[in-house]
Design a protein around this motif. Structure first.
Motif, PDB file in Angstrom:
ATOM      1  N   ALA A 150       1.046  -1.123   0.137  1.00 47.95           N
ATOM      2  CA  ALA A 150      -0.095   0.142   0.010  1.00 47.95           C
ATOM      3  C   ALA A 150       0.922   1.145   0.269  1.00 47.95           C
ATOM      4  O   ALA A 150       0.432   2.412  -0.573  1.00 47.95           O
ATOM      5  N   GLY A 151       1.829   1.278   0.870  1.00 52.46           N
ATOM      6  CA  GLY A 151       2.945   2.340   0.666  1.00 52.46           C
ATOM      7  C   GLY A 151       3.548   2.663  -0.682  1.00 52.46           C
ATOM      8  O   GLY A 151       4.003   3.773  -0.830  1.00 52.46           O
ATOM      9  N   LYS A 152       3.282   1.649  -1.717  1.00 51.80           N
ATOM     10  CA  LYS A 152       3.909   1.967  -3.144  1.00 51.80           C
ATOM     11  C   LYS A 152       2.697   2.190  -3.810  1.00 51.80           C
ATOM     12  O   LYS A 152       2.810   2.133  -5.110  1.00 51.80           O
ATOM     13  N   LEU A 153       1.682   2.852  -3.458  1.00 52.91           N
ATOM     14  CA  LEU A 153       0.386   3.048  -4.209  1.00 52.91           C
ATOM     15  C   LEU A 153       0.704   3.763  -5.558  1.00 52.91           C
ATOM     16  O   LEU A 153       0.061   3.606  -6.648  1.00 52.91           O
ATOM     17  N   ALA A 154       1.449   4.759  -5.228  1.00 57.24           N
ATOM     18  CA  ALA A 154       1.675   5.742  -6.505  1.00 57.24           C
ATOM     19  C   ALA A 154       2.401   5.004  -7.799  1.00 57.24           C
ATOM     20  O   ALA A 154       2.391   5.315  -8.657  1.00 57.24           O
ATOM     21  N   THR A 155       3.367   4.149  -7.177  1.00 57.96           N
ATOM     22  CA  THR A 155       4.140   3.319  -8.284  1.00 57.96           C
ATOM     23  C   THR A 155       2.971   2.472  -8.899  1.00 57.96           C
ATOM     24  O   THR A 155       2.986   2.156 -10.235  1.00 57.96           O
ATOM     25  N   THR A 156       2.282   1.790  -8.315  1.00 54.66           N
ATOM     26  CA  THR A 156       1.043   0.788  -8.857  1.00 54.66           C
ATOM     27  C   THR A 156       0.214   1.666  -9.725  1.00 54.66           C
ATOM     28  O   THR A 156      -0.067   1.376 -10.758  1.00 54.66           O
TER      29      THR A 156
ATOM     30  N   ALA B   2     -17.622  -0.102   1.402  1.00 58.43           N
ATOM     31  CA  ALA B   2     -16.708  -1.220   1.937  1.00 58.43           C
ATOM     32  C   ALA B   2     -15.830  -1.717   0.961  1.00 58.43           C
ATOM     33  O   ALA B   2     -14.670  -1.812   0.884  1.00 58.43           O
ATOM     34  N   GLY B   3     -16.837  -1.964  -0.272  1.00 60.34           N
ATOM     35  CA  GLY B   3     -15.745  -2.350  -1.478  1.00 60.34           C
ATOM     36  C   GLY B   3     -15.175  -1.670  -2.023  1.00 60.34           C
ATOM     37  O   GLY B   3     -14.015  -1.991  -2.729  1.00 60.34           O
ATOM     38  N   LYS B   4     -15.116  -0.169  -1.935  1.00 59.37           N
ATOM     39  CA  LYS B   4     -14.314   0.713  -2.356  1.00 59.37           C
ATOM     40  C   LYS B   4     -12.923   0.784  -1.921  1.00 59.37           C
ATOM     41  O   LYS B   4     -11.663   0.760  -2.313  1.00 59.37           O
ATOM     42  N   LEU B   5     -13.035   0.202  -0.667  1.00 61.93           N
ATOM     43  CA  LEU B   5     -11.686   0.396   0.167  1.00 61.93           C
ATOM     44  C   LEU B   5     -11.068  -0.940   0.259  1.00 61.93           C
ATOM     45  O   LEU B   5      -9.821  -1.036  -0.478  1.00 61.93           O
TER      46      LEU B   5
ATOM     47  N   GLY C 141      -6.436  -8.559  -8.323  1.00 62.32           N
ATOM     48  CA  GLY C 141      -7.499  -8.379  -8.242  1.00 62.32           C
ATOM     49  C   GLY C 141      -8.073  -7.161  -8.106  1.00 62.32           C
ATOM     50  O   GLY C 141      -7.569  -6.232  -8.179  1.00 62.32           O
ATOM     51  N   ARG C 142      -9.569  -7.065  -8.090  1.00 65.31           N
ATOM     52  CA  ARG C 142     -10.351  -6.026  -8.061  1.00 65.31           C
ATOM     53  C   ARG C 142     -11.869  -6.142  -7.680  1.00 65.31           C
ATOM     54  O   ARG C 142     -12.228  -7.410  -7.661  1.00 65.31           O
ATOM     55  N   GLU C 143     -12.494  -5.173  -7.137  1.00 60.18           N
ATOM     56  CA  GLU C 143     -13.992  -5.325  -6.705  1.00 60.18           C
ATOM     57  C   GLU C 143     -14.696  -4.850  -8.084  1.00 60.18           C
ATOM     58  O   GLU C 143     -14.069  -4.071  -8.682  1.00 60.18           O
ATOM     59  N   ARG C 144     -15.902  -5.191  -8.272  1.00 56.64           N
ATOM     60  CA  ARG C 144     -16.438  -4.818  -9.692  1.00 56.64           C
ATOM     61  C   ARG C 144     -17.884  -4.478  -9.360  1.00 56.64           C
ATOM     62  O   ARG C 144     -18.390  -4.494  -8.509  1.00 56.64           O
ATOM     63  N   THR C 145     -18.390  -3.753 -10.586  1.00 53.91           N
ATOM     64  CA  THR C 145     -19.778  -2.973 -10.525  1.00 53.91           C
ATOM     65  C   THR C 145     -20.602  -4.323 -11.074  1.00 53.91           C
ATOM     66  O   THR C 145     -19.999  -5.583 -11.676  1.00 53.91           O
ATOM     67  N   GLU C 146     -21.827  -4.207 -10.983  1.00 52.65           N
ATOM     68  CA  GLU C 146     -22.959  -5.031 -11.404  1.00 52.65           C
ATOM     69  C   GLU C 146     -22.537  -5.452 -12.953  1.00 52.65           C
ATOM     70  O   GLU C 146     -22.672  -6.537 -13.407  1.00 52.65           O
TER      71      GLU C 146
END
Length: 336
Positions: A113-119, A285-288, A299-304
């Motif tokens: 998470a500390g490397k989010l900018a790189t991601t 909570a899904g956005k976090l 991975g990722r969370e998704r919309t309908e």
């Protein structure tokens, strides 16, 4: 846990910027087992420190911070007591979140998470660069870390399984296959709600060693099967994927769905249990969780609509999305 309200935009940004310190304090008290020591009543930081073999002043300061957000409470005698939030940090309390806290606040999540900018710059998680291997390979090869993840997932699931299982009629099915079902907590609730159904708990061998099926009295109704869900899963008329697809990028998730589609018997259903991201700016909570997936996993969370497209690519049709009392929704799919 919520961040204290701020009086100005500047304070709001400051509070958000150092919010990781709440996670650090939670990790420390969970690892030390502080909540277990307060089961009998309030204690001072000095008493707790003596019992735990730690330093009193740092412990006091960590507890004082957590008390500002409702985790523990300090009295006028500088003694700390449990609150409802602190109580779920106890090890053996029903619905304990101690293992969940130890998982989410583990370095395997906060260092990437500390490397989010790189991601954001590269589009790639930095997990392998930090730990030398992708997420699941790292957990599988290190026997000291794997149990943290699996116990943590079970901790999260235990607080939601009954509510989710009760939001859908599983009694219509004869053979329920929980793919990547971990220790079996969700499948146990499903089988209890559908007494005529039989179950299959499908996961890796090292995970199934800690399966709870027999302890729940369901050994005669449920078999344990090991394997790789990218290659093959047992057949059934209900195939469950709970917190599985969100671990993977779209193509890998579609590959898993295709395997499940091949195993689905006529008239059956694939039940995906994941967060469904709603539109708009409201907290969810899904956005976090989505950012957590982004920094440590592919991975990722998704919309309908994203689920609909992904299911279609696997020759499945989205039938409906069912909200539950938990953060997760049930996405019901049939053969297209």
């Amino acid at each position: 846990m919520s961040i204290p309200p701020a009086a100005s935009p500047h304070e709001h940004i400051i509070h958000l910027s150092w919010a990781y310190l709440y996670s650090a304090a939670l990790n420390a008290v969970a690892e030390l087992g502080v909540a277990d020591r307060l089961e009998g009543g309030p204690k001072s930081a000095a008493t707790l420190a003596e019992e735990l073999g730690v330093q009193a002043q740092p412990l006091y300061r960590a507890l004082r911070l957590l008390a500002t957000v409702g985790v523990f409470i300090e009295d006028e005698g500088e003694r700390f007591a449990l609150t409802p939030a602190a109580d779920v940090l106890r090890t053996n309390v029903p619905g304990s979140m101690r293992d969940g806290v130890l998982m989410v606040s583990h370095e395997t999540f906060w260092r990437p998470a500390g490397k989010l900018a790189t991601t954001v710059r590269t589009g790639e998680t930095q997990f392998a660069h930090i730990f030398g291997a992708p997420f699941f390979e790292h957990f599988a090869r290190d026997p000291s870390i794997g149990p943290i993840f699996h116990r943590g997932m079970a901790s999260f699931s235990d607080s939601e399984n009954a509510a989710i299982a009760g939001s859908y009629d599983f009694s219509r099915f004869q053979r329920v296959v929980d793919v990547g079902g971990g220790h079996g907590g969700f499948l146990i609730e499903v089988l209890n709600a559908a007494p005529s159904a039989r179950g299959v708990l499908f996961d890796a061998a090292h995970v199934l060693r800690d399966a709870r099926i027999a302890a729940a009295g369901l050994a005669e109704r449920c078999e344990l099967v090991t394997g790789d869900f990218f290659k093959e899963v047992p057949g059934g008329d209900c195939i469950i994927l709970k917190r599985i697809l969100h671990d993977w990028a779209d193509q890998a998730a579609i590959d898993v769905l295709r395997v499940c589609r091949r195993a689905l018997t006529e008239g059956g259903r694939v039940i995906v249990v994941d967060t469904v991201i709603p539109p708009g700016n409201e907290p969810h909570a899904g956005k976090l969780l989505d950012v957590l997936m982004m920094v440590s996993m592919p991975g990722r969370e998704r919309t309908e609509e994203e689920f609909r497209r992904m299911l279609a690519a696997a020759d499945l049709r989205l039938e409906r999305v069912i909200e539950t009392p938990a953060m997760l929704s049930l996405i019901e799919a049939s053969a297209a």
